[in-house]
Enzyme design. Structure first.
Site, PDB file in Angstrom:
ATOM      1  N   GLN A  72       0.607  -8.621   1.052  1.00 27.06           N
ATOM      2  CA  GLN A  72       0.023  -9.093   2.311  1.00 27.06           C
ATOM      3  C   GLN A  72       0.858 -10.196   2.965  1.00 27.06           C
ATOM      4  OE1 GLN A  72      -2.307  -7.486   3.735  1.00 27.06           O
ATOM      5  NE2 GLN A  72      -3.298  -6.337   2.074  1.00 27.06           N
ATOM      6  N   THR A  75      13.675  12.098  -7.969  1.00 25.75           N
ATOM      7  CA  THR A  75      14.419  12.137  -6.705  1.00 25.75           C
ATOM      8  C   THR A  75      13.818  11.152  -5.707  1.00 25.75           C
ATOM      9  OG1 THR A  75      14.977  14.410  -7.133  1.00 25.75           O
ATOM     10  CG2 THR A  75      15.169  13.676  -4.845  1.00 25.75           C
ATOM     11  N   HIS A 132       3.212   0.562   3.779  1.00 22.50           N
ATOM     12  CA  HIS A 132       2.162   0.967   4.727  1.00 22.50           C
ATOM     13  C   HIS A 132       1.353  -0.202   5.283  1.00 22.50           C
ATOM     14  CE1 HIS A 132      -1.595   0.952   2.162  1.00 22.50           C
ATOM     15  NE2 HIS A 132      -0.697   0.945   1.196  1.00 22.50           N
ATOM     16  N   SER A 183       4.637  -3.228  -0.281  1.00 19.42           N
ATOM     17  CA  SER A 183       4.235  -1.870   0.096  1.00 19.42           C
ATOM     18  C   SER A 183       4.503  -1.660   1.575  1.00 19.42           C
ATOM     19  CB  SER A 183       2.737  -1.728  -0.194  1.00 19.42           C
ATOM     20  OG  SER A 183       2.350  -0.400  -0.054  1.00 19.42           O
ATOM     21  N   THR A 220       0.790  -0.742  -6.002  1.00 15.83           N
ATOM     22  CA  THR A 220       0.024  -0.604  -7.246  1.00 15.83           C
ATOM     23  C   THR A 220       0.992  -0.272  -8.380  1.00 15.83           C
ATOM     24  OG1 THR A 220      -1.914   0.115  -6.008  1.00 15.83           O
ATOM     25  CG2 THR A 220      -1.846   0.714  -8.345  1.00 15.83           C
ATOM     26  N   CYS A 238      -8.905  -1.904  -0.354  1.00 21.35           N
ATOM     27  CA  CYS A 238      -8.318  -1.222  -1.512  1.00 21.35           C
ATOM     28  C   CYS A 238      -9.329  -1.042  -2.628  1.00 21.35           C
ATOM     29  CB  CYS A 238      -7.150  -2.030  -2.054  1.00 21.35           C
ATOM     30  SG  CYS A 238      -5.655  -1.688  -1.166  1.00 21.35           S
TER      31      CYS A 238
HETATM   32  N1  PLP Z   1      -1.848  -5.728  -3.548  1.00 22.42           N
HETATM   33  C1  PLP Z   1      -2.520  -6.169  -2.484  1.00 22.42           C
HETATM   34  C2  PLP Z   1      -2.653  -7.626  -2.237  1.00 22.42           C
HETATM   35  C3  PLP Z   1      -3.100  -5.273  -1.602  1.00 22.42           C
HETATM   36  O1  PLP Z   1      -3.766  -5.712  -0.548  1.00 22.42           O
HETATM   37  C4  PLP Z   1      -2.967  -3.878  -1.868  1.00 22.42           C
HETATM   38  C5  PLP Z   1      -3.631  -2.908  -0.988  1.00 22.42           C
HETATM   39  O2  PLP Z   1      -4.459  -3.263  -0.174  1.00 22.42           O
HETATM   40  C6  PLP Z   1      -2.225  -3.467  -2.983  1.00 22.42           C
HETATM   41  C7  PLP Z   1      -1.683  -4.428  -3.808  1.00 22.42           C
HETATM   42  C8  PLP Z   1      -2.011  -2.028  -3.299  1.00 22.42           C
HETATM   43  O3  PLP Z   1      -1.050  -1.491  -2.421  1.00 22.42           O
HETATM   44  P1  PLP Z   1      -0.682   0.077  -2.422  1.00 22.42           P
HETATM   45  O4  PLP Z   1      -1.675   0.714  -1.543  1.00 22.42           O
HETATM   46  O5  PLP Z   1       0.688   0.145  -1.873  1.00 22.42           O
HETATM   47  O6  PLP Z   1      -0.756   0.539  -3.813  1.00 22.42           O
END
Ligand code: PLP
Length: 626
Positions: free
Chosen positions: A421, A479, A443, A441, A312, A566
């Protein structure tokens, strides 16, 4: 199965005595096992019968010499093969405090060997060359030191021998401590009451089901009290075996290797990478290593990788940061109509501050309309942002064509892609895709929360996201979150290395759901076409509500999501499915099943069946209520 155990020792009478009575003696006399103790001294070639000598390295004590042990092992091996009673080479174990800890699992592995030799050391141990030449495995009874290997050898031989079929009464070795993850439940014998102490009433009830439940409950309780370490593993396994997690596009379970890496850094590498002392330099070295690893996964240089807290943040920064630093680049932003809110809402924010935002339409498979793109690009277009793989449907956008078209019309345009993704799942090579910035990302690929990166092609100017101490080349001060960054690099490297293999695994799981749902539920609409990224499967059950399906399968341990996790807290209908032309009846019944290579076929089969059963029930209820 083991049928022969030879114990090689300087004290055969001591060891032999342990097996002259009780269960093991009976097993030997029944012919279930041959157990012999051999005097190593018998094999010495010197007149004095000397088996040991002073260590070359100095220090106290004596070391058992190579020659008698070597001759003893060779003679016993030759004897066994001459008798033809063993087809396998004997498996040689050396009892040593330096060995792998012995436990029930190890005994279960060792009992599979036909012929085992257990070598007992004495004094300061044996000449190292014996270990190199003959020993298959060093085994230890625990972190303590005894006068010799004889007592541990007796324990190991006893533990293996009782697992040989026929040695114990049938079933005796099945439900005891350390065969599973729990300690054994309490045992009582007659009388039912003694000195006022009664046995638990349930044991006299004759209700076998209830007694079994009592056994599990008491085993859990005493494991929790006596061995909290084992209980923790038991709980983890229990949760794992009862959880069918298919919401991996929302987030993934952090890989254990990542957790270990992070813990090591938290414990030992806690210096600040900006500090000039040794600990700071070590931390900085780790940070540089992580940045290089990450850069390699996408074909970039380490100077082009900027660590952020999440995708994000990367998406916000890419759009706002670029436009702020390049006010003359143009006033137009192009995005697809199926972007994640972290791009969609950022564009909407910029729209309010005077930019013109155009949302490109998609076809019924969710793919951006390239003719619309051609028509929309002008000399005033500053940035095009199109996600690589759609989080709700798995649709893969033709990024290469998109960037080529955009640049042919306006060579100054910047192409950004949200690769959350796709990264670590399908190839993401920035040069092949022709992109200038990408967001990811950790996670989503079994990495930690709270870390992502933004790739910014060198030469592109971007305004700082955070001002301060000058980290991330002065563009994102603060940091660095080194444990998370290193964990991310570790899992990203693994995932990108195994892309094809993981994709095959996931495709198989995806097909299990596709086939089962299509065969069993006539009404189901498969929204994700077969050429989408196999990590996501969007399926709709028109007339049902996705939230209701989600909650009913959850009761059976199956976790899926409604649209994109999300943004699922928002009540609006999915803009992605709307843009693809689906009606509300379909959109409201759409669920997302998303995969990881860590899911198993068995989990997929179970979860697909559960979804079918619950969906059928819900359709049945609807009919009944009409
Ligand atoms: N973009 C996409 C395509 C996502 O699927 C997601 C989260 O599901 C995000 C951005 C946001 O990721 P983050 O949780 O690392 O902010």
């Amino acid at each position: 199965m083991t049928n022969k155990i030879d114990i090689l020792t300087l004290f055969p009478d001591m060891v032999g005595a342990a097996f002259q009575e009780s269960i093991i003696a009976r097993a030997v006399s029944k012919g279930l096992l041959t157990l012999n103790c051999h005097q190593i001294r018998k094999y010495t070639t010197n007149k004095q019968g000397k088996v040991d000598d002073y260590p070359y390295s100095g220090g106290p004590g004596l070391v058992m010499a190579y020659q008698p042990i070597a001759d003893c092992i060779r003679a016993l091996s030759a004897e066994a093969s001459a008798q033809g009673d063993n087809s396998e080479k004997p498996y040689v174990i050396y009892m040593s405090p330096q060995g792998k800890p012995f436990n029930q699992k190890k005994a279960q592995q060792l009992v599979q060997k036909e012929h085992i030799m257990i070598l007992c050391g004495h004094y300061e141990g044996v000449d190292e060359r014996v270990l190199e030449e003959f020993v298959d495995e060093e085994v230890s009874l625990g972190d303590f030191v005894l006068t010799g290997g004889e007592i541990p050898a007796m324990a190991v031989a006893d533990c293996i021998a009782r697992l040989i079929p026929g040695v114990l009464a049938e079933g005796s070795a099945e439900k005891e401590s350390h065969t599973g993850l729990l300690l054994e439940y309490p045992q009582y014998t007659r009388p039912a009451e003694i000195e006022g102490k009664k046995i638990p009433e349930i044991l006299l009830s004759g209700k076998h089901d209830e007694i079994e439940k009592w056994q599990v409950a008491t085993a859990e309780k005493r494991t929790m009290q006596k061995r909290p370490d084992l209980y923790k593993i038991y709980q983890e396994e229990k949760i794992k075996s009862q959880t069918y997690y298919f919401d991996n596009s929302a987030t993934t379970r952090q890989d254990d290797s990542v957790t270990e890496e992070m813990c090591d850094i938290v414990k030992f590498l806690y210096g600040n990478p900006s500090s000039l002392h040794h600990m700071g330099l070590e931390a900085e070295r780790k940070l540089t290593e992580a940045r290089k690893k990450i850069a390699e996964t996408i074909g970039a240089t380490d100077k082009e990788i900027y660590f952020t807290a999440c995708a994000t943040e990367s998406n916000n920064w890419a759009l706002r940061g670029y436009l702020e630093a390049n006010p003359r680049a143009g006033k137009k932003i192009l995005i697809s109509s199926t972007e994640h809110p972290s791009v969609g809402e950022t564009a909407a924010f910029l729209e309010k501050s005077g930019y013109q935002v155009e949302r490109l339409p998609v076809n019924n498979m969710g793919i951006v309309d390239l003719d619309a793109l051609k028509g929309a690009i002008t000399a005033d277009t500053a940035i095009v942002s199109v996600m690589h793989v759609n989080s709700e449907t798995g649709a893969i956008q033709p990024l290469k064509e998109i960037s080529a078209i955009a640049r042919t019309i306006n060579p100054n345009v910047i192409v950004h892609s949200d690769c959350v993704q796709s990264y670590g799942k399908i190839p993401v090579r920035i040069k092949e895709l022709g992109v200038d910035m990408i967001s990811t990302s950790a996670h989503k690929i079994h990495g930690p929360r709270g870390v992502g990166f933004l790739y910014i092609k060198s030469g592109i100017r971007i305004a700082p996201l955070l001002c301060g101490g000058g980290q991330e080349k002065g563009l994102r001060s603060g940091t660095e979150n080194l444990p998370a960054i290193a964990g991310f690099a570790l899992i990203a490297e693994k995932a990108c290395h195994n892309l094809a293999e993981n994709e095959n695994t996931v495709r198989e799981l995806n097909n299990i759901f596709r086939q089962t749902l299509q065969e069993e539920i006539r009404a189901c609409v498969i929204i994700s076409s077969e050429d989408t990224c196999p990590y996501v499967l969007n399926v709709a059950f028109p007339g049902l509500r996705a939230e209701v399906i989600q909650h009913s399968v959850e009761q059976k341990g199956v976790y899926i999501s409604v649209g994109s996790a999300c943004s699922s807290h928002k009540k609006d209908r999915s803009p992605t499915l709307t843009a693809m032309g689906y009606n509300n009846n379909v959109i409201d019944g759409a669920i997302r099943i998303s995969f990881t290579y860590q899911n198993t076929k068995e989990q997929a089969e179970f979860a697909a069946k559960v979804i079918c059963a619950e969906v059928k029930k819900l359709y049945g209820r609807r009919k009944g209520s009409r």
